[in-house]
Design an enzyme around this catalytic site. Structure first.
Site, mmCIF file in Angstrom:
data_model
loop_
_atom_site.group_PDB
_atom_site.id
_atom_site.type_symbol
_atom_site.label_atom_id
_atom_site.label_comp_id
_atom_site.label_asym_id
_atom_site.label_seq_id
_atom_site.Cartn_x
_atom_site.Cartn_y
_atom_site.Cartn_z
ATOM 1 N N THR A 19 -13.791 25.293 -9.918
ATOM 2 C CA THR A 19 -15.134 25.368 -9.350
ATOM 3 C C THR A 19 -16.164 25.756 -10.406
ATOM 4 O O THR A 19 -17.243 25.182 -10.480
ATOM 5 C CB THR A 19 -15.167 26.387 -8.185
ATOM 6 N N TYR B 9 -20.514 23.517 6.052
ATOM 7 C CA TYR B 9 -20.232 24.718 5.262
ATOM 8 C C TYR B 9 -20.203 26.000 6.098
ATOM 9 O O TYR B 9 -20.274 27.094 5.547
ATOM 10 C CB TYR B 9 -21.259 24.849 4.131
ATOM 11 N N GLU C 152 -12.744 17.494 7.543
ATOM 12 C CA GLU C 152 -13.919 17.073 6.774
ATOM 13 C C GLU C 152 -14.154 15.569 6.872
ATOM 14 O O GLU C 152 -15.304 15.115 6.967
ATOM 15 C CB GLU C 152 -13.770 17.521 5.315
ATOM 16 N N PHE D 173 -24.344 33.253 -0.636
ATOM 17 C CA PHE D 173 -24.808 31.995 -1.229
ATOM 18 C C PHE D 173 -24.994 30.867 -0.215
ATOM 19 O O PHE D 173 -25.403 29.763 -0.575
ATOM 20 C CB PHE D 173 -23.840 31.521 -2.328
ATOM 21 N N ARG E 254 -15.667 18.405 -13.417
ATOM 22 C CA ARG E 254 -16.576 19.552 -13.520
ATOM 23 C C ARG E 254 -16.802 19.979 -14.968
ATOM 24 O O ARG E 254 -17.909 20.375 -15.325
ATOM 25 C CB ARG E 254 -16.068 20.700 -12.658
ATOM 26 N N HIS F 140 -17.313 18.017 -4.486
ATOM 27 C CA HIS F 140 -16.574 18.837 -3.523
ATOM 28 C C HIS F 140 -15.304 18.075 -3.194
ATOM 29 O O HIS F 140 -15.316 16.840 -3.096
ATOM 30 C CB HIS F 140 -17.376 19.031 -2.227
ATOM 31 N N ARG G 166 -8.064 17.677 -6.541
ATOM 32 C CA ARG G 166 -8.446 19.001 -7.051
ATOM 33 C C ARG G 166 -8.156 19.100 -8.545
ATOM 34 O O ARG G 166 -8.923 19.709 -9.301
ATOM 35 C CB ARG G 166 -7.762 20.095 -6.246
ATOM 36 N N LYS H 231 -22.060 15.458 -5.200
ATOM 37 C CA LYS H 231 -23.171 16.328 -4.831
ATOM 38 C C LYS H 231 -24.507 15.861 -5.422
ATOM 39 O O LYS H 231 -24.537 14.987 -6.301
ATOM 40 C CB LYS H 231 -22.854 17.751 -5.273
ATOM 41 N N ASN I 243 -22.000 21.801 -9.341
ATOM 42 C CA ASN I 243 -20.744 21.436 -9.983
ATOM 43 C C ASN I 243 -20.270 20.025 -9.647
ATOM 44 O O ASN I 243 -19.102 19.711 -9.781
ATOM 45 C CB ASN I 243 -19.659 22.476 -9.691
#
Length: 140
Positions: A93, A51, A128, A59, A104, A117, A87, A11, A114
């Site tokens: 998260t 998204y 995705e 948000f 993270r 993704h 993950r 990100k 964070n």
């Protein structure tokens, strides 16, 4: 276990702080191969489409604004049980809840910024990946 592919985004908070190499090293050290990768500046349309599952959440606008604020790195990771492995490497998260040694916990600035993704299922990984990559761009 079967070899799987999953999708990842580094990100804007991670690319801004030049953490691409450090984060990619975490994936590779934990058995995931980067089989496709590109640095892009996501458009508003791309971010809203990507998204859209969150479009009714409060948000959503802030998330889209953040994701288009600076470049991101989109990538396809491959390895045994890749979705779950990614993950695990990313951590929770909310970085305050993430385990020690996760991306993270070590790099995130906040729950919103964070750093990464990752797909949450095989089905979403396939969707995705197709959002950002053509089949011929995945060369692992």
């Amino acid at each position: 276990m079967a070899i799987q592919r999953t999708f990842s985004i580094l990100k804007p908070d991670a690319t801004r702080r030049n953490l691409t190499g450090a984060i990619n090293a975490r994936f590779e050290e934990n058995g995931l191969r980067i089989v496709a990768q590109k640095r892009i500046h996501m458009t508003r349309a791309q971010a809203e489409k990507f998204y859209e599952v969150h479009s009714e959440r409060p948000f959503f606008g802030e998330l889209v604004d953040f994701m288009i604020s600076e470049p991101v790195v989109v990538q396809v990771l491959e390895g045994e049980n890749a979705v779950a492995k990614n993950r695990e490497i990313m951590g929770a998260t909310n970085p305050a809840d993430a385990d020690e040694g996760t991306i993270r916990k070590d790099f995130a600035l906040s729950i919103g910024e964070n750093s990464v993704h990752g797909s949450d299922s095989d089905e979403n990984a396939a969707i995705e990946i197709k959002h950002f990559f053509k089949d011929e761009e995945i060369v692992g």
